[in-house]
Design a protein around this motif. Structure first.
Motif, short mmCIF file in Angstrom:
data_model
loop_
_atom_site.label_atom_id
_atom_site.label_comp_id
_atom_site.label_asym_id
_atom_site.label_seq_id
_atom_site.Cartn_x
_atom_site.Cartn_y
_atom_site.Cartn_z
N GLY A 21 0.62 8.67 -5.81
CA GLY A 21 0.31 9.96 -5.52
C GLY A 21 1.31 10.95 -6.36
N LEU A 56 4.00 7.74 4.68
CA LEU A 56 3.41 8.70 3.50
C LEU A 56 3.59 10.16 3.71
N SER A 89 -10.02 2.79 1.14
CA SER A 89 -8.54 2.26 0.74
C SER A 89 -7.94 1.41 1.73
N ASN A 111 2.86 1.66 -3.45
CA ASN A 111 2.20 2.03 -4.63
C ASN A 111 1.43 3.42 -4.43
N THR A 112 1.03 3.79 -2.98
CA THR A 112 0.54 5.12 -2.99
C THR A 112 1.39 6.14 -3.09
N THR A 113 2.84 5.94 -2.61
CA THR A 113 3.62 6.93 -2.98
C THR A 113 3.97 7.20 -4.34
N MET A 117 -4.50 11.44 -2.02
CA MET A 117 -3.97 10.23 -2.80
C MET A 117 -4.51 9.09 -2.70
N LEU A 118 -4.77 8.73 -1.45
CA LEU A 118 -5.29 7.15 -1.10
C LEU A 118 -6.70 7.17 -1.75
N ALA A 134 0.90 -1.16 0.02
CA ALA A 134 -0.05 0.07 0.17
C ALA A 134 0.85 1.35 -0.05
N THR A 135 2.05 1.38 0.76
CA THR A 135 2.69 2.55 0.90
C THR A 135 3.66 2.75 -0.38
N THR A 185 -6.40 4.70 -5.64
CA THR A 185 -5.91 3.65 -4.17
C THR A 185 -5.24 2.25 -4.99
N PRO A 186 -4.36 2.06 -4.30
CA PRO A 186 -3.30 0.85 -4.74
C PRO A 186 -3.93 -0.48 -4.91
#
Length: 431
Positions: free
Chosen positions: A283, A393, A375, A278-280, A311-312, A275-276, A316-317
């Protein structure tokens, strides 16, 4: 996340909800849902819009699943105990009409099945209660200085080199290093974690291949053996790490089994780090494509909390979350029968205009308090690591905004082929 079963091809195509006048037909909308197509993975949102307009639930024959695209339905079904991440607490495979996992998929099947994400009550409540005694808000708070230090080092190195792959240089190593720090994994071994995680999560895609299964099995064997060695060492010599805390966690006379500890550690790495990462990257891609929003964050870092939530929500990832129907469920007049699998479309729910004003607009000023994105899930399976993901994040984006203004996209990124966990192959940046 439960690996999808190969399509049996025996389920009839039931009628979907009727579309309103002027909306696409359910068949036309479902035809746009092409999770194996690169163009769809790059931009699934027009298909989601068509699915929402065509009805509240749609049968998708290629995966033998029911697609649920609306926010309120997804949110309600995440909390509905007539659905489950597993069915084995109530039925055998035969009773439920589903094949048992192939024996050659062990130990992946046990590793995945003993994790909190794939447990139902009462086992879920028991394991989550014990894990929560170890993985506490205080532990996350205590990690904050380490997270900020790691973010500063990684961003500083990328900036000093004049750019490079933000995914490989910052987005991936930061959460992996944090999880490794939590678990007490020695620095020399930390390079093992990301490949193991990538191989295991490959089984969470739709209709995974046998090659994906072989990679997941091998990674499950290696990662489990590694963690069992760490657990043995911590039993002899406890420390301040999470594994030591999991060993010590108790509720009366109840403690976690070794398998439950192993599955918990793997889940924390896989779910939290995917999650972190892909959100990075997603985003930053959104910020590069909306330079006005990037300027807002650069001028006012106080907007970052709202910005991270946006961003989330916006990209969403985790696009899909699957659950089994344990008792018949009716959605807008359509009965989804027991034994079915529903695919809750998080990406569509997070762009639902009935819940979000102007949902296709990326707006870092959208107040976090009213940003009810899904998310991190909802209900009993709400992500236990959400506070840690938000910390990582905020540290990553905050460091970039403060220390590396002028960063820009070097070239258009390529998308990974996976849809369920959606992300980029790389994100090349320059100054």
């Amino acid at each position: 996340m439960t690996p999808s079963s190969p399509t049996s091809g025996t389920s009839p195509t039931p009628p979907a909800s009727p579309a309103s006048s002027g909306s696409p037909s359910p068949d036309a909308a479902t035809a746009l849902f092409q999770p194996w197509a690169g163009s769809f993975v790059a931009d699934p949102y027009p298909a989601y819009e068509a699915l929402r307009a065509a009805g509240r639930v749609h049968y998708f024959a290629p995966t033998d699943q029911w697609l649920v695209p609306h926010h309120d339905d997804v949110s309600a079904l995440l909390r509905d105990r007539r659905l489950g991440r597993t069915y084995l607490h109530r039925f055998s495979h035969e009773e439920f009409g589903r094949p048992a996992p192939p024996p050659e998929h062990e130990p992946f099947t046990t590793l995945n099945g003993e994790g909190m994400l794939d447990l139902e009550e009462p086992a879920h409540a028991r394991v989550r209660r014990l894990v929560s005694k170890a993985f506490t808000p205080r532990m996350v708070d205590d990690l904050a200085p380490t997270v900020r230090r790691l973010a500063a080092e990684l961003v500083g190195s990328l900036h000093a080199d004049g750019g490079g792959d933000l995914l490989a240089r910052v987005a991936e190593p930061l959460p992996v290093a944090v999880i490794a720090e939590m678990l007490g994994v020695p620095p020399a071994d930390r390079g093992l974690l990301r490949p193991w995680s990538a191989a295991i999560t490959g089984m969470f895609e739709l209709n995974p291949t046998e090659e994906s299964a072989r990679r997941a099995v091998r990674a499950s064997e290696e990662f489990s053996a590694y963690l069992r060695e760490l657990i043995t060492a911590r039993r002899r010599d406890p420390g301040t790490d999470l594994i030591s805390a999991l060993i010590a966690a108790h509720d009366g006379g109840d403690v976690l089994s070794e398998q439950e500890m192993v599955s918990t550690c793997v889940l924390l790495l896989n779910a939290g780090h995917e999650a972190t990462v892909n959100t990075t990257t997603l985003g930053w891609l959104a910020l590069f494509r909306h330079p006005d929003q990037l300027r807002l964050l650069q001028r006012d870092p106080g907007l970052l909390r709202d910005g991270v939530e946006e961003m989330l929500r916006y990209d969403t990832p985790l696009q899909m979350f699957e659950r089994w129907v344990l008792d018949d469920v009716e959605i807008d007049g359509t009965v989804v029968p027991r034994g079915s699998e529903v695919a809750l479309l998080f990406g569509s729910a997070n762009r639902d205009p009935s819940r979000f004003a102007d949902p296709d607009r990326f707006d870092v000023t959208r107040p976090a308090a009213g940003n009810r994105h899904l998310s991190f899930g909802a209900g009993i399976h709400y992500c236990l690591g959400a506070p840690l993901a938000r910390l990582e994040l905020a540290a990553s984006f905050g460091t970039f905004l403060g220390r590396a203004p002028g960063m820009r996209l070097a070239e258009e990124p390529r998308w990974r082929p996976g849809y369920v966990i959606r992300g980029l192959e790389e994100l090349l940046v320059t100054w």
